[in-house]
Design an enzyme around this catalytic site. Structure first.
Site, mmCIF file in Angstrom:
data_model
loop_
_atom_site.group_PDB
_atom_site.id
_atom_site.type_symbol
_atom_site.label_atom_id
_atom_site.label_comp_id
_atom_site.label_asym_id
_atom_site.label_seq_id
_atom_site.Cartn_x
_atom_site.Cartn_y
_atom_site.Cartn_z
ATOM 1 N N GLY A 57 0.825 -1.196 0.000
ATOM 2 C CA GLY A 57 0.000 0.000 0.000
ATOM 3 C C GLY A 57 0.855 1.240 0.000
ATOM 4 O O GLY A 57 1.995 1.232 -0.476
ATOM 5 N N CYS A 58 0.325 2.324 0.529
ATOM 6 C CA CYS A 58 1.047 3.592 0.564
ATOM 7 C C CYS A 58 2.400 3.416 1.223
ATOM 8 O O CYS A 58 2.498 2.907 2.335
ATOM 9 C CB CYS A 58 0.226 4.632 1.323
ATOM 10 S SG CYS A 58 1.101 6.159 1.648
ATOM 11 N N PHE A 59 3.451 3.849 0.538
ATOM 12 C CA PHE A 59 4.788 3.603 1.077
ATOM 13 C C PHE A 59 5.126 4.455 2.293
ATOM 14 O O PHE A 59 6.086 4.165 2.993
ATOM 15 C CB PHE A 59 5.875 3.738 0.012
ATOM 16 C CG PHE A 59 5.787 4.896 -0.946
ATOM 17 C CD1 PHE A 59 5.256 6.127 -0.587
ATOM 18 C CD2 PHE A 59 6.258 4.737 -2.246
ATOM 19 C CE1 PHE A 59 5.198 7.184 -1.485
ATOM 20 C CE2 PHE A 59 6.212 5.797 -3.160
ATOM 21 C CZ PHE A 59 5.681 7.014 -2.773
ATOM 22 N N TRP A 60 4.347 5.497 2.581
ATOM 23 C CA TRP A 60 4.626 6.286 3.790
ATOM 24 C C TRP A 60 4.621 5.420 5.036
ATOM 25 O O TRP A 60 5.524 5.479 5.858
ATOM 26 C CB TRP A 60 3.594 7.394 3.953
ATOM 27 C CG TRP A 60 3.610 8.451 2.899
ATOM 28 C CD1 TRP A 60 4.579 8.688 1.972
ATOM 29 C CD2 TRP A 60 2.586 9.420 2.665
ATOM 30 N NE1 TRP A 60 4.221 9.751 1.171
ATOM 31 C CE2 TRP A 60 3.019 10.222 1.567
ATOM 32 C CE3 TRP A 60 1.365 9.699 3.267
ATOM 33 C CZ2 TRP A 60 2.244 11.287 1.089
ATOM 34 C CZ3 TRP A 60 0.598 10.753 2.784
ATOM 35 C CH2 TRP A 60 1.044 11.537 1.706
#
Length: 230
Positions: A57-60
């Site tokens: 998912g979102c790499f953050w």
């Protein structure tokens, strides 16, 4: 995807390309921590630093979790797969370039092994039962995938996915796949160390800060309070 709300955080051309996420997802869509099974196959990786790539998912949030793990030396957000011409946020966000938002993790196996990173990843970072989505984000670029960098990692990853499926920890089938390494492209500078730079960002507060809290609670021996910066 998440919206960059901080004034001046990114260029206008980039900000205009970032979709507004839905924050009215039902409770069932939230990424709840799951105590993934203790790996029954340990990684035999020697004593030198090792590299692994994780898409979830979102790499953050993926980057933030690994940046708080003891033994991790660096965690870099980027795009795995696809090609160099389309390895940008604006292009990968279309979901048709073949890239996955991913994180390249460099770690010391004397402190944390690859199999332990897998357990942490599936416990607090990625839901392995979701295909082409995580949290509020939708599209193939948000798929959960393991990208082994050598034969030992591939053997350990395959064994752990089978172990997860048989564990009964998840009510739905495990759909996370193993992908062959192609090329990892570092993401733009404003994506790197995003959580530590933007601790009050609303996406971080809702979706990623709880992952760090879960890491600390579930794996205190692996948790590091300081954030390893790129």
């Amino acid at each position: 995807m998440r919206r960059l709300l901080l004034a001046g955080l990114v260029p206008l051309a980039v900000a205009s390309a970032i979709a507004i996420p839905s924050y009215s997802q039902p409770a069932a869509a939230l990424e709840r921590p799951v105590a993934a099974p203790t790996p029954n196959r340990f990684a035999n990786e020697g004593s030198g630093l090792q590299t692994a790539v994780f898409a979830g998912g979102c790499f953050w949030g993926v980057e933030a979790v690994f940046s708080h793990v003891n033994g991790v030396k660096s965690a870099v957000s980027g795009y795995h797969g696809g090609n160099a011409a389309t390895a940008t946020y604006e292009r990968t966000n279309t979901g048709v370039t073949g890239h996955a938002e991913a994180v390249r993790v460099v770690y010391d196996p004397k402190i944390v092994r690859y199999d332990q990173l897998l357990q942490i990843f599936f416990s607090v970072t990625a839901d392995p039962t979701l295909r082409n989505r995580q949290g509020p984000d939708r599209g193939s670029q948000y798929r959960a995938a393991l990208v082994p960098m050598n034969a030992e990692q591939r053997r350990v990853a395959a064994a752990y996915l089978k172990q997860m499926q048989a564990s009964g920890k998840w009510s739905s089938p495990i759909v996370t796949e193993i992908e062959s390494y192609r090329k990892f492209y570092d993401a733009e500078d404003y994506h790197q160390d995003f959580m530590v730079k933007n601790p009050r960002h609303r996406y971080i507060l809702r979706w990623d800060k709880p992952k760090i809290a879960a890491l600390k609670q579930m794996y205190p021996s692996h948790y590091r309070s300081t954030f390893v910066r790129n």
